[in-house]
Enzyme design. Structure first.
Site, PDB file in Angstrom:
ATOM      1  N   LYS A  49     -11.379   4.515   2.217  1.00  9.45           N
ATOM      2  CA  LYS A  49     -10.420   3.927   1.279  1.00  9.45           C
ATOM      3  C   LYS A  49     -11.246   3.232   0.203  1.00  9.45           C
ATOM      4  O   LYS A  49     -12.043   2.341   0.498  1.00  9.45           O
ATOM      5  CB  LYS A  49      -9.496   2.931   1.970  1.00  9.45           C
ATOM      6  CG  LYS A  49      -8.470   2.310   1.018  1.00  9.45           C
ATOM      7  CD  LYS A  49      -7.612   1.262   1.702  1.00  9.45           C
ATOM      8  CE  LYS A  49      -6.516   1.951   2.488  1.00  9.45           C
ATOM      9  NZ  LYS A  49      -5.465   0.991   2.918  1.00  9.45           N
ATOM     10  N   GLU A  99       0.831  -1.205   0.000  1.00 11.02           N
ATOM     11  CA  GLU A  99       0.000   0.000   0.000  1.00 11.02           C
ATOM     12  C   GLU A  99       0.865   1.254   0.000  1.00 11.02           C
ATOM     13  O   GLU A  99       0.499   2.268  -0.598  1.00 11.02           O
ATOM     14  CB  GLU A  99      -0.933   0.003   1.205  1.00 11.02           C
ATOM     15  CG  GLU A  99      -1.994  -1.067   1.143  1.00 11.02           C
ATOM     16  CD  GLU A  99      -2.827  -1.137   2.401  1.00 11.02           C
ATOM     17  OE1 GLU A  99      -4.046  -0.896   2.304  1.00 11.02           O
ATOM     18  OE2 GLU A  99      -2.263  -1.435   3.474  1.00 11.02           O
TER      19      GLU A  99
END
Length: 120
Positions: free
Chosen positions: A98, A21
């Site tokens: 997200k 990420e």
């Protein structure tokens, strides 16, 4: 008391616990709602008498640019700065989402929401 909302602030950044990420990044969406006394600005039509949503957007962009493992952490930093920098704000809510999180399923978004009020 009035409400100012800044909705759907879209950003691409690199929050998350996984190293992938940090490297790849993800899309995020932030919503802010603040409560403040807007009676003066409703009469004066002067920007300095209200909560400037440009300032709110700037806080979000700057804090979202700082990597965090947890969305809760970045949301708390946003709240802290709102209360520190904008004295008219009495209450605030920050929602950080997200988009398409890497959680092994077909999930549109994960969202955390934090609320706080000014401590006198």
């Amino acid at each position: 008391m009035g409400i100012i909302r800044v909705n759907n602030i879209r950003l691409f950044t690199n929050h998350g616990c996984l190293e992938e990420e940090a490297k790849i990044g993800s899309e995020y969406k932030v919503d802010i709602e603040v409560k403040a006394d807007l009676s003066t600005s409703a009469q004066t039509d002067v920007l300095t008498d209200t909560v400037d949503y440009v300032h709110l957007n700037q806080i979000v962009k700057e804090e979202m640019a700082i990597r965090s493992k947890l969305l809760e952490h970045v949301a708390q930093r946003i709240l802290d700065r709102i209360f520190k920098e904008i004295s008219l704000v009495e209450e605030a809510e920050v929602s950080v989402a997200k988009i398409n999180p890497p959680i092994g399923g077909n999930v549109q978004e994960v969202v955390i929401i934090l609320k706080d009020s000014r401590k006198n």
